[in-house]
Design a protein around this motif. Structure first.
Motif, PDB file in Angstrom:
ATOM      1  N   ALA A  95      62.665  20.691 105.293  1.00  0.00           N
ATOM      2  CA  ALA A  95      61.273  20.617 104.839  1.00  0.00           C
ATOM      3  C   ALA A  95      61.224  19.729 103.606  1.00  0.00           C
ATOM      4  CB  ALA A  95      60.744  22.011 104.512  1.00  0.00           C
ATOM      5  N   ALA A  96      60.594  18.567 103.721  1.00  0.00           N
ATOM      6  CA  ALA A  96      60.512  17.620 102.616  1.00  0.00           C
ATOM      7  C   ALA A  96      59.210  16.840 102.732  1.00  0.00           C
ATOM      8  CB  ALA A  96      61.708  16.674 102.623  1.00  0.00           C
ATOM      9  N   PHE A  97      58.708  16.390 101.582  1.00  0.00           N
ATOM     10  CA  PHE A  97      57.480  15.609 101.597  1.00  0.00           C
ATOM     11  C   PHE A  97      57.427  14.695 100.382  1.00  0.00           C
ATOM     12  CE2 PHE A  97      56.632  19.385  99.173  1.00  0.00           C
ATOM     13  CZ  PHE A  97      55.653  19.081  98.231  1.00  0.00           C
ATOM     14  N   VAL A  98      56.589  13.673 100.470  1.00  0.00           N
ATOM     15  CA  VAL A  98      56.341  12.763  99.358  1.00  0.00           C
ATOM     16  C   VAL A  98      54.948  13.065  98.820  1.00  0.00           C
ATOM     17  CG1 VAL A  98      56.016  10.354  98.652  1.00  0.00           C
ATOM     18  CG2 VAL A  98      57.845  10.956 100.254  1.00  0.00           C
TER      19      VAL A  98
ATOM     20  N   PHE B   3      49.243  21.426  85.480  1.00  0.00           N
ATOM     21  CA  PHE B   3      50.066  20.742  84.485  1.00  0.00           C
ATOM     22  C   PHE B   3      50.487  19.359  84.969  1.00  0.00           C
ATOM     23  CE2 PHE B   3      54.132  19.558  82.623  1.00  0.00           C
ATOM     24  CZ  PHE B   3      53.838  19.648  81.276  1.00  0.00           C
ATOM     25  N   ASP B   4      50.778  19.230  86.249  1.00  0.00           N
ATOM     26  CA  ASP B   4      51.229  17.940  86.778  1.00  0.00           C
ATOM     27  C   ASP B   4      50.192  16.838  86.597  1.00  0.00           C
ATOM     28  OD1 ASP B   4      53.777  18.500  87.474  1.00  0.00           O
ATOM     29  OD2 ASP B   4      53.505  18.406  89.634  1.00  0.00           O
ATOM     30  N   LEU B   5      48.929  17.208  86.442  1.00  0.00           N
ATOM     31  CA  LEU B   5      47.898  16.182  86.250  1.00  0.00           C
ATOM     32  C   LEU B   5      48.094  15.423  84.946  1.00  0.00           C
ATOM     33  CD1 LEU B   5      44.710  18.071  87.478  1.00  0.00           C
ATOM     34  CD2 LEU B   5      46.103  16.408  88.716  1.00  0.00           C
ATOM     35  N   TRP B   6      48.802  16.023  84.002  1.00  0.00           N
ATOM     36  CA  TRP B   6      49.107  15.305  82.758  1.00  0.00           C
ATOM     37  C   TRP B   6      50.012  14.105  83.027  1.00  0.00           C
ATOM     38  CZ3 TRP B   6      46.588  15.767  78.455  1.00  0.00           C
ATOM     39  CH2 TRP B   6      46.008  16.979  78.086  1.00  0.00           C
ATOM     40  N   LEU B   7      50.740  14.138  84.124  1.00  0.00           N
ATOM     41  CA  LEU B   7      51.819  13.174  84.329  1.00  0.00           C
ATOM     42  C   LEU B   7      51.419  11.988  85.198  1.00  0.00           C
ATOM     43  CD1 LEU B   7      54.687  15.755  84.800  1.00  0.00           C
ATOM     44  CD2 LEU B   7      53.884  14.690  82.704  1.00  0.00           C
ATOM     45  N   GLY B   8      50.154  11.848  85.499  1.00  0.00           N
ATOM     46  CA  GLY B   8      49.774  10.620  86.171  1.00  0.00           C
ATOM     47  C   GLY B   8      49.050  10.844  87.479  1.00  0.00           C
TER      48      GLY B   8
ATOM     49  N   ARG C 117      62.935  24.127  94.916  1.00  0.00           N
ATOM     50  CA  ARG C 117      62.347  22.800  95.083  1.00  0.00           C
ATOM     51  C   ARG C 117      63.153  21.766  94.302  1.00  0.00           C
ATOM     52  NH1 ARG C 117      56.637  24.832  93.120  1.00  0.00           N
ATOM     53  NH2 ARG C 117      58.073  26.301  92.144  1.00  0.00           N
ATOM     54  N   GLU C 118      63.712  20.830  95.028  1.00  0.00           N
ATOM     55  CA  GLU C 118      64.451  19.724  94.404  1.00  0.00           C
ATOM     56  C   GLU C 118      63.532  18.508  94.409  1.00  0.00           C
ATOM     57  OE1 GLU C 118      67.491  18.283  92.266  1.00  0.00           O
ATOM     58  OE2 GLU C 118      67.483  20.291  93.159  1.00  0.00           O
ATOM     59  N   LYS C 119      63.278  17.953  93.215  1.00  0.00           N
ATOM     60  CA  LYS C 119      62.311  16.857  93.091  1.00  0.00           C
ATOM     61  C   LYS C 119      63.015  15.587  92.630  1.00  0.00           C
ATOM     62  CE  LYS C 119      58.552  20.059  91.953  1.00  0.00           C
ATOM     63  NZ  LYS C 119      57.486  20.422  90.995  1.00  0.00           N
ATOM     64  N   LEU C 120      62.751  14.511  93.360  1.00  0.00           N
ATOM     65  CA  LEU C 120      63.325  13.209  93.041  1.00  0.00           C
ATOM     66  C   LEU C 120      62.193  12.265  92.680  1.00  0.00           C
ATOM     67  CD1 LEU C 120      65.703  11.170  92.994  1.00  0.00           C
ATOM     68  CD2 LEU C 120      65.249  10.761  95.419  1.00  0.00           C
ATOM     69  N   GLU C 121      62.209  11.752  91.453  1.00  0.00           N
ATOM     70  CA  GLU C 121      61.178  10.812  91.018  1.00  0.00           C
ATOM     71  C   GLU C 121      61.440   9.447  91.650  1.00  0.00           C
ATOM     72  OE1 GLU C 121      58.562  11.508  89.259  1.00  0.00           O
ATOM     73  OE2 GLU C 121      59.075  13.536  88.595  1.00  0.00           O
TER      74      GLU C 121
ATOM     75  N   ILE D 137      56.480   2.604  89.408  1.00  0.00           N
ATOM     76  CA  ILE D 137      55.375   1.821  89.955  1.00  0.00           C
ATOM     77  C   ILE D 137      54.679   2.586  91.088  1.00  0.00           C
ATOM     78  CG2 ILE D 137      56.781   0.589  91.665  1.00  0.00           C
ATOM     79  CD1 ILE D 137      55.066  -1.879  91.107  1.00  0.00           C
ATOM     80  N   ASP D 138      55.399   3.491  91.756  1.00  0.00           N
ATOM     81  CA  ASP D 138      54.826   4.283  92.847  1.00  0.00           C
ATOM     82  C   ASP D 138      54.130   5.543  92.337  1.00  0.00           C
ATOM     83  OD1 ASP D 138      55.885   2.483  94.686  1.00  0.00           O
ATOM     84  OD2 ASP D 138      57.764   3.592  94.843  1.00  0.00           O
ATOM     85  N   ALA D 139      54.601   6.062  91.201  1.00  0.00           N
ATOM     86  CA  ALA D 139      54.087   7.330  90.664  1.00  0.00           C
ATOM     87  C   ALA D 139      54.132   8.427  91.730  1.00  0.00           C
ATOM     88  CB  ALA D 139      52.667   7.166  90.123  1.00  0.00           C
ATOM     89  N   GLN D 140      55.239   8.476  92.453  1.00  0.00           N
ATOM     90  CA  GLN D 140      55.393   9.442  93.537  1.00  0.00           C
ATOM     91  C   GLN D 140      56.688  10.234  93.362  1.00  0.00           C
ATOM     92  OE1 GLN D 140      55.268   7.057  97.107  1.00  0.00           O
ATOM     93  NE2 GLN D 140      53.121   6.501  96.837  1.00  0.00           N
ATOM     94  N   GLN D 141      56.747  11.375  94.047  1.00  0.00           N
ATOM     95  CA  GLN D 141      57.922  12.229  94.054  1.00  0.00           C
ATOM     96  C   GLN D 141      58.328  12.541  95.482  1.00  0.00           C
ATOM     97  OE1 GLN D 141      56.585  15.767  91.923  1.00  0.00           O
ATOM     98  NE2 GLN D 141      58.088  15.368  90.339  1.00  0.00           N
TER      99      GLN D 141
END
Length: 279
Positions: free
Chosen positions: A122-125, A182-187, A237-241, A245-249
């Protein structure tokens, strides 16, 4: 008027008990936590300067001062990263009156290829607004029936705050709500996040708006899902930035216990599916 930087420093200072830093308890005070004089002394700056930062009258502290404040408040790596981000947007943000360009919703081919390699996990961007941009069949299997993917485009933040099913299927709803707000602070950018907050607030209500000025990163705990099939699923949850330029995880859900791993195998009643992209 305060600033995100000043609000964070003040909130962190208020959250620290003096005895945890080996400081004497000065008795009852109007505000909890450390005194400004305690933090200023530890950081090697004046109380007046710390007051200006907290009140938003100094928006551009030097890197040396930022590091000294981080040390004085004993920030962990995650909080230090957030502090640097707040310094950046506090010193450089401009209000503007035009709607900013929407965040890039296209997922790079290499990120999609990475998702394919992760099947059937189970993974998503996603991005910091909560948009679900691409996902594996394993992710679709886990969230099937929750309602998250019922709308286009799917957005986790909007789902948490506006879909009543979220409270039913997320037993620790408050924790997830804290994380999404909180994540809204980050972009992806200060301007885009501000527009998203303004658009969501009228429909999300006070549970959303009261979280908007919280500055301290919420604790990282396993995600619990009460699945419609009756299974209780617990996930790390393992998160990879992805590149800035994509501002995605890229987020990977890993079973937090054997019961979850077994339940997912029971849910996997159809052949391995294909990668889904919401771009």
């Amino acid at each position: 008027m305060g600033t995100p930087l000043g609000d964070f420093v003040r909130a962190k200072r208020d959250s620290i008990q003096p005895e945890s830093f080996g400081l004497p308890d000065h008795g009852r005070r109007r505000s909890p936590g450390l005194r400004r004089s305690d933090v200023a002394a530890r950081a090697g700056i004046s109380v007046e300067y710390l007051t200006r930062i907290e009140q938003g009258r100094d928006r551009n502290p030097s890197p040396a001062v930022v590091k000294a404040l981080a040390d004085a408040l004993s920030l962990d790596a995650r909080e230090r990263s957030h502090l640097r981000y707040l310094v950046k947007i506090t010193g450089g943000e401009c209000a503007g009156h035009r709607r900013p360009a929407p965040p890039n919703r296209e997922v790079r081919p290499t990120a999609l290829a990475t998702l394919r390699l992760l099947e059937p996990a189970a993974a998503f961007v996603t991005n910091r607004l909560g948009d679900v941009l691409a996902y594996t069949s394993g992710f679709e299997l886990v969230v099937r029936g929750l309602g998250l993917l019922d709308t286009e485009p799917a957005n986790l933040t909007r789902y948490v705050f506006t879909d009543p099913r979220a409270r039913r299927f997320l037993p620790e709803w408050d924790q997830v709500a804290d994380e999404q707000a909180f994540d809204l602070w980050l972009g992806p950018s200060a301007e885009t996040a501000e527009w998203f907050r303004a658009e969501l607030a009228p429909v999300a209500g006070p549970e959303f708006t009261r979280r908007l000025n919280r500055q301290l990163p919420p604790a990282q705990v396993p995600l619990r899902i009460d699945h419609p099939t009756g299974h209780e699923l617990r996930w790390h949850r393992e998160k990879l930035e992805l590149p800035s330029i994509d501002a995605q995880q890229l987020v990977v859900l890993l079973p937090a216990d054997e019961a979850t791993a077994h339940a997912v195998e029971q849910l996997r009643h159809r052949p391995r599916g294909h990668l889904r992209s919401a771009s």
